[in-house]
Write a protein that holds these residues in place. Structure first.
Motif, short mmCIF file in Angstrom:
data_model
loop_
_atom_site.label_atom_id
_atom_site.label_comp_id
_atom_site.label_asym_id
_atom_site.label_seq_id
_atom_site.Cartn_x
_atom_site.Cartn_y
_atom_site.Cartn_z
N TYR A 1 -30.12 86.70 -96.70
CA TYR A 1 -29.29 87.17 -95.59
C TYR A 1 -27.81 86.78 -95.70
CZ TYR A 1 -33.86 87.93 -93.41
OH TYR A 1 -35.15 88.31 -93.15
N VAL B 1 -29.12 90.51 -88.06
CA VAL B 1 -29.53 90.40 -89.46
C VAL B 1 -31.04 90.56 -89.61
CG1 VAL B 1 -29.72 88.79 -91.41
CG2 VAL B 1 -27.56 89.05 -90.20
N CYS C 1 -32.44 93.73 -91.49
CA CYS C 1 -32.94 93.48 -92.85
C CYS C 1 -34.46 93.41 -92.93
CB CYS C 1 -32.34 92.19 -93.39
SG CYS C 1 -30.58 92.32 -93.65
#
Length: 143
Positions: free
Chosen positions: A48, A117, A121
């Protein structure tokens, strides 16, 4: 005006503040809207993290790490669907530590950023399909 490289700016100032060109990190980072704060990377990066790296071609890129492997990273822009392999620590110049939008700093350690995130993701296969489909539709409309 004297031009310096991103590497020189990091070495001289301990950080680099700039606006990006391109749309590969949308919706988080929008071209000509946001200021990015890049600081030197210390040690191995994590999943990340958003490194600024320099490809062997000399092109500077700011994309997100999706997987940390023993010798390299698997990286992809938030607005991309094709993963890039083979980015090694030698390519990494710095890492994104904050985004400044409308005068407000958004730290990569803030809970809102971390929520974005993980949502963005962790759903990579779905997101990649949607981003790819939208781009195909846009190309068809432009014809």
């Amino acid at each position: 005006m004297n031009k310096s490289t991103f590497e020189e700016q990091l070495a001289q100032n301990g950080k680099l503040i700039y606006t990006n060109k391109g749309d590969s990190m949308m919706p988080l980072i929008k071209q000509d809207r946001d200021l990015l704060i890049i600081e030197p990377a210390i040690g191995r990066l994590k999943k990340y993290d958003v490194p600024m790296y320099k490809r062997d071609s000399g092109q500077y890129v700011l994309h997100r790490i999706l997987k940390v492997r023993e010798d390299d990273y698997v990286i992809c822009g938030d607005n991309r669907w094709v993963k890039e392999y083979g980015i090694q620590d030698r390519h990494i110049i710095g890492v994104l530590t904050a985004v400044v939008r409308d005068g407000k700093e958004i730290s990569v350690n803030s809970w809102k950023y971390k929520l974005y995130v993980h949502l963005w993701c962790d759903m990579f296969p779905i997101r990649a399909f949607i981003v790819h489909a939208v781009n195909k539709i846009k190309r068809i409309i432009r014809r």
